[in-house]
Design a protein around this motif. Structure first.
Motif, short mmCIF file in Angstrom:
data_model
loop_
_atom_site.label_atom_id
_atom_site.label_comp_id
_atom_site.label_asym_id
_atom_site.label_seq_id
_atom_site.Cartn_x
_atom_site.Cartn_y
_atom_site.Cartn_z
N THR A 116 41.66 41.45 29.55
CA THR A 116 41.96 40.42 28.54
C THR A 116 42.73 39.24 29.13
OG1 THR A 116 44.10 41.34 27.86
CG2 THR A 116 42.13 42.26 26.80
N GLU A 127 31.22 40.94 39.64
CA GLU A 127 32.44 41.43 39.02
C GLU A 127 33.57 41.49 40.05
OE1 GLU A 127 34.26 45.34 36.65
OE2 GLU A 127 32.09 45.12 36.89
N ASP A 133 39.16 39.39 33.84
CA ASP A 133 38.45 38.55 32.86
C ASP A 133 37.16 39.25 32.45
OD1 ASP A 133 37.13 36.57 31.42
OD2 ASP A 133 37.71 34.97 32.78
N ILE A 134 37.03 39.58 31.17
CA ILE A 134 35.86 40.28 30.66
C ILE A 134 34.57 39.50 30.94
CG2 ILE A 134 35.97 39.24 28.36
CD1 ILE A 134 35.05 42.90 29.13
N ARG A 135 34.67 38.20 31.14
CA ARG A 135 33.47 37.39 31.33
C ARG A 135 32.79 37.65 32.67
NH1 ARG A 135 36.40 31.84 29.70
NH2 ARG A 135 37.93 32.89 31.02
N VAL A 136 33.48 38.30 33.61
CA VAL A 136 32.82 38.67 34.87
C VAL A 136 32.52 40.17 34.92
CG1 VAL A 136 33.87 36.76 36.10
CG2 VAL A 136 34.98 39.00 36.16
#
Length: 357
Positions: A170, A331, A322-325
Motif C-alpha cells: 500500500t 514486480e 506498490d500494488i501497481r507493479v
C-alpha cells in the motif's frame, strides 16, 4: 505518482537492518517458488526463521492436503499478530538486484512486506515485548482458502488477541477502506439459424450484448470514501460462425463494490431479466477499517484477506511496495520502501501492544 511515507516517530528501537542484509535475505526468499498451491517449501523456510527469531510455539493449521497456515507465537498469548499470505501468482520470475531495487515474483506481494514484518517483530522482541506473533496463510491469490480456514482459530480471541496488522503493498499507507468484489458469469441462449433470414434464428450474442450494455449504463452506487462502483467485462465467448445466429454466449464480469453485495447482486439479476442467467457469483463485501490517528491513509480497490481475518481481531492493513507493479513481469520493491516498512511496522506494533496497558 508515489506517495510519501508517514514520518518516523523516533522509536528507541534504532534501525539496525542494513540494505545489503535485507537485499540478500529477500533475494533468498524470492528464489523459493511459492506459487499458489506450492507454498510448503517457503513455509518451511519461514518456520525456521521464526523459531530462530524467538517464536517458540509454532502450529500448522491444515487447509488442504499438503497445504497449511502457520501460526507462530512466543511463550505468551499473542495480543498482536502480524499477518500476510505467502503464496504468489504465477509465473515464477528470475530474481535480480538493480541498485537498491529487488526484482522477483513476490518482491512486493508480499515477501518484501513479510520480511519487513519479521524485522519489526525482532525489534519488538529485543525491546522486551512478548505478546506478539505471526499468522501466515496460503491461497490468497486464488480463493482466500487459508484466510477462510484461519477463522477457526477462535481460541486466539479467547486468549486475548486484540489486533492484526495485515500486509499488502500500500506504499506504506494505512488503509481506511477496501472495495468489495462481485464476480459472476452471464449466460444467454439463442436459436441457431442462417443469418440471412432473421425469422429463422435468435442470436445469443445479441441478447448478451443488450444485457451488458444495460449494466454498463446503469447508475451503480458511489461511496464518499471508496468512490464509484466499477464494472469490468473480462471475457466474452459465443457463436459458431459469422453467418450463423449464435446458439449460446457467455461473459465473465467483475465488479468492484462500494456497497453491500446482497443489493448489488439483486440489481444485477434484475438487469439480466429473462434474457440472461447469472451464474457462479462469488463475492466479498467492502471492508472499513479503524486506522490509527496521525498516519497517512488510503483506500484500495482490490481484495485482501482482511474480509476473513478481521473475524479474529480488528485489522490495520498496510505494507511497503506498490500494488501497481504486483503480478507484473517487472514486480519489484525498493529497499528504501522496505526499510520504511520496517519502521512503520515497528511503530504500529508498539502502538497496538501498548493500547490497552
Amino acid at each position: 505518482m508515489m506517495t510519501s511515507y508517514p514520518p518516523t516517530r523516533g522509536s528507541s528501537m534504532a534501525a539496525t537492518d542494513t540494505s545489503d542484509t535485507l537485499a540478500t535475505t529477500l533475494q533468498s526468499w524470492l528464489k523459493v517458488d511459492s506459487t499458489s498451491g506450492q507454498e510448503k517449501a517457503f513455509l518451511e523456510l519461514l518456520e525456521a526463521e521464526l523459531k530462530e527469531a524467538g517464536f517458540s510455539r509454532i502450529d500448522r493449521q491444515e487447509v488442504a492436503p499438503g497445504r497449511y497456515n502457520l501460526l507462530a507465537r512466543t511463550e505468551r498469548p499473542a495480543r498482536l499478530l502480524y499477518s500476510t499470505h505467502v503464496d504468489t501468482v504465477p509465473p515464477f520470475l528470475p530474481v535480480r538486484r538493480e541498485g537498491d531495487r529487488i526484482f522477483g515474483r513476490g518482491a512486493c506481494d508480499t515477501k518484501g512486506g513479510l520480511l519487513a514484518m519479521l524485522q519489526a517483530a525482532k525489534r519488538l522482541l529485543a525491546a522486551g515485548e512478548r505478546e506478539l506473533g505471526f499468522l501466515l496463510v496460503v491461497g490468497e491469490e486464488v480463493d482466500h482458502c487459508g484466510a477462510k480456514k484461519s477463522v477457526a482459530l477462535s481460541h486466539l480471541k479467547e486468549e486475548g488477541l486484540e489486533r492484526i496488522i495485515l500486509c499488502e503493498p500500500t506504499i506504506n499507507r494505512v488503509v481506511a477502506a477496501q472495495k468489495g468484489m462481485l464476480k459472476f458469469t452471464l449466460e444467454t441462449e439463442g436459436v441457431a439459424g442462417h443469418s440471412a433470414f432473421v425469422d429463422r434464428g435468435t442470436s445469443a450474442i445479441h441478447k448478451l450484448l443488450d444485457v451488458l450494455e444495460r449494466m454498463r449504463r446503469h447508475d451503480w452506487p458511489t461511496d464518499a470514501i471508496l468512490g464509484p462502483t466499477t464494472l469490468n467485462i473480462g471475457t466474452i465467448e459465443g457463436g459458431v460462425a459469422a453467418n450463423v445466429f449464435a446458439p449460446s454466449a457467455r461473459a465473465q464480469v467483475l465488479m468492484r463494490a462500494v456497497s453491500p453485495i446482497e443489493g448489488l447482486l439483486r440489481r444485477v439479476e434484475e438487469l439480466a431479466g429473462e434474457e440472461a442467467r447469472v451464474e457462479g457469483a462469488v463475492y466479498n463485501d467492502p471492508v472499513f477499517f479503524d486506522p490509527p490517528e496521525g498516519y497517512e491513509v488510503a483506500t484500495v480497490p482490490f481484495n485482501t484477506d482482511a474480509t476473513y481475518v478481521s473475524e479474529l481481531a480488528p485489522v490495520w492493513l498496510v505494507g511497503p511496495g506498490d500494488i501497481r507493479v504486483a503480478h507484473a513481469d517487472h514486480e519489484h520493491i525498493d529497499l528504501s520502501d522496505l526499510q520504511a516498512g520496517i519502521d512503520l511496522y515497528t511503530e504500529l506494533g508498539t502502538l497496538a501492544l501498548r493500547a490497552q496497558r
